[in-house]
Design a protein around this motif. Structure first.
Motif, PDB file in Angstrom:
ATOM      1  N   THR A  27       9.662  22.993  -9.871  1.00  0.00           N
ATOM      2  CA  THR A  27       9.526  23.411 -11.209  1.00  0.00           C
ATOM      3  C   THR A  27      10.848  23.811 -11.745  1.00  0.00           C
ATOM      4  O   THR A  27      11.256  23.337 -12.753  1.00  0.00           O
ATOM      5  CB  THR A  27       8.587  24.512 -11.094  1.00  0.00           C
ATOM      6  OG1 THR A  27       7.368  24.164 -10.541  1.00  0.00           O
ATOM      7  CG2 THR A  27       8.189  24.692 -12.658  1.00  0.00           C
ATOM      8  N   GLU A  42       5.020  25.130 -16.009  1.00  0.00           N
ATOM      9  CA  GLU A  42       4.132  25.192 -15.035  1.00  0.00           C
ATOM     10  C   GLU A  42       2.908  24.683 -15.312  1.00  0.00           C
ATOM     11  O   GLU A  42       2.070  24.190 -14.906  1.00  0.00           O
ATOM     12  CB  GLU A  42       4.109  26.827 -14.454  1.00  0.00           C
ATOM     13  CG  GLU A  42       5.688  27.058 -13.529  1.00  0.00           C
ATOM     14  CD  GLU A  42       5.708  28.426 -13.428  1.00  0.00           C
ATOM     15  OE1 GLU A  42       4.744  29.258 -13.825  1.00  0.00           O
ATOM     16  OE2 GLU A  42       6.447  28.676 -12.671  1.00  0.00           O
ATOM     17  N   LYS A  49      -1.399  17.535 -13.257  1.00  0.00           N
ATOM     18  CA  LYS A  49      -1.897  17.271 -11.897  1.00  0.00           C
ATOM     19  C   LYS A  49      -3.466  17.086 -12.025  1.00  0.00           C
ATOM     20  O   LYS A  49      -3.680  16.090 -11.488  1.00  0.00           O
ATOM     21  CB  LYS A  49      -1.669  18.374 -11.139  1.00  0.00           C
ATOM     22  CG  LYS A  49      -2.178  18.375  -9.686  1.00  0.00           C
ATOM     23  CD  LYS A  49      -1.807  19.519  -8.715  1.00  0.00           C
ATOM     24  CE  LYS A  49      -2.490  19.418  -7.634  1.00  0.00           C
ATOM     25  NZ  LYS A  49      -2.168  20.657  -6.740  1.00  0.00           N
ATOM     26  N   SER A  56       1.221  17.426  -5.896  1.00  0.00           N
ATOM     27  CA  SER A  56       2.022  18.475  -5.732  1.00  0.00           C
ATOM     28  C   SER A  56       1.946  18.793  -4.323  1.00  0.00           C
ATOM     29  O   SER A  56       1.017  18.355  -3.360  1.00  0.00           O
ATOM     30  CB  SER A  56       1.629  19.885  -6.456  1.00  0.00           C
ATOM     31  OG  SER A  56       0.378  20.209  -6.038  1.00  0.00           O
ATOM     32  N   GLN A  58       2.789  21.983  -1.276  1.00  0.00           N
ATOM     33  CA  GLN A  58       3.134  23.474  -1.370  1.00  0.00           C
ATOM     34  C   GLN A  58       3.913  23.747  -0.221  1.00  0.00           C
ATOM     35  O   GLN A  58       4.367  22.887   0.750  1.00  0.00           O
ATOM     36  CB  GLN A  58       1.734  23.964  -0.584  1.00  0.00           C
ATOM     37  CG  GLN A  58       0.535  24.009  -1.748  1.00  0.00           C
ATOM     38  CD  GLN A  58       0.594  24.633  -3.050  1.00  0.00           C
ATOM     39  OE1 GLN A  58       1.305  25.622  -3.083  1.00  0.00           O
ATOM     40  NE2 GLN A  58       0.422  23.955  -4.182  1.00  0.00           N
ATOM     41  N   TYR A  64       6.763  18.984  -7.374  1.00  0.00           N
ATOM     42  CA  TYR A  64       5.824  18.043  -7.824  1.00  0.00           C
ATOM     43  C   TYR A  64       6.488  16.505  -7.764  1.00  0.00           C
ATOM     44  O   TYR A  64       7.579  16.463  -7.635  1.00  0.00           O
ATOM     45  CB  TYR A  64       5.759  18.414  -9.295  1.00  0.00           C
ATOM     46  CG  TYR A  64       4.881  19.397  -9.588  1.00  0.00           C
ATOM     47  CD1 TYR A  64       3.526  19.197  -9.730  1.00  0.00           C
ATOM     48  CD2 TYR A  64       5.395  20.693  -9.521  1.00  0.00           C
ATOM     49  CE1 TYR A  64       2.756  20.225  -9.875  1.00  0.00           C
ATOM     50  CE2 TYR A  64       4.542  21.891  -9.747  1.00  0.00           C
ATOM     51  CZ  TYR A  64       3.167  21.566  -9.792  1.00  0.00           C
ATOM     52  OH  TYR A  64       2.254  22.664 -10.107  1.00  0.00           O
TER      53      TYR A  64
END
Length: 137
Positions: A27, A42, A49, A56, A58, A64
Motif C-alpha cells: 500500500t 487503503e 477488491k 491481495s 497477506q 495488492y
C-alpha cells in the motif's frame, strides 16, 4: 466529474498495471508512487477488491495486485464502482434507472431522449478506454 476516490482508484490501477504480473505492491509503495494519501488508498483498495478488480496477499511480502486484466478494466467500470451512474438523470440510466416523479409521459420527454444520447456516447467512450490503453500512452 470524477470523485477523488475514482481518480485515486484509477491512479492505483495504473500503477499496478505497470508492474510485473507477479509483483505484489504494498500500500505504501502505491501511495507514494501515485501520490495518494495512504489512509484513503487503503479504503479504495478494499473497494477495488470487493469489486474484483484487485486481489491481495497477506503477510510480510503481502500487498495488492491486479486480479482482472488491465485490458478488461474500463473507465466505465471504475466510474460505476465509485461514482455510480454514468447518465445525468436516473431516468436515462441503464443500471440505476428511476422514473422521474415530475414526468408526465416518459416516452415523450425530450430531455430524457437527449440525455440518453449523451449517456450512450459517454458510455461508448468510457468503455473504449481501458487501464491498458492508458498505460500505453
Amino acid at each position: 466529474m470524477l470523485s477523488h476516490k475514482a481518480k485515486y482508484a484509477l491512479k492505483a490501477l495504473l500503477y499496478l498495471a505497470q508492474q510485473e504480473e507477479t509483483h505484489v505492491s504494498r500500500t505504501i509503495e502505491i501511495a507514494e508512487a501515485a501520490s495518494i494519501p495512504k489512509k484513503f488508498l487503503e479504503q479504495i483498495l478494499l473497494d477495488l477488491k470487493r469489486g474484483h478488480f484487485v486481489g491481495s496477499k497477506q503477510g510480510k511480502f503481502g500487498g495488492y495486485y491486479l486480479l482482472k486484466s488491465k485490458n478488461d478494466i474500463t473507465l466505465a467500470d471504475i466510474h460505476r464502482l465509485f461514482d455510480g451512474a454514468i447518465a445525468l438523470l436516473p431516468c436515462a440510466s441503464l443500471n440505476f434507472y428511476e422514473r422521474c416523479s415530475d414526468c408526465v409521459d416518459e416516452s415523450e420527454c425530450l430531455l430524457r431522449h437527449g440525455l440518453i444520447t449523451i449517456r450512450e456516447e459517454t458510455l461508448k467512450a468510457m468503455q473504449g478506454i481501458t487501464i491498458a490503453s492508458l498505460v500505453k500512452k
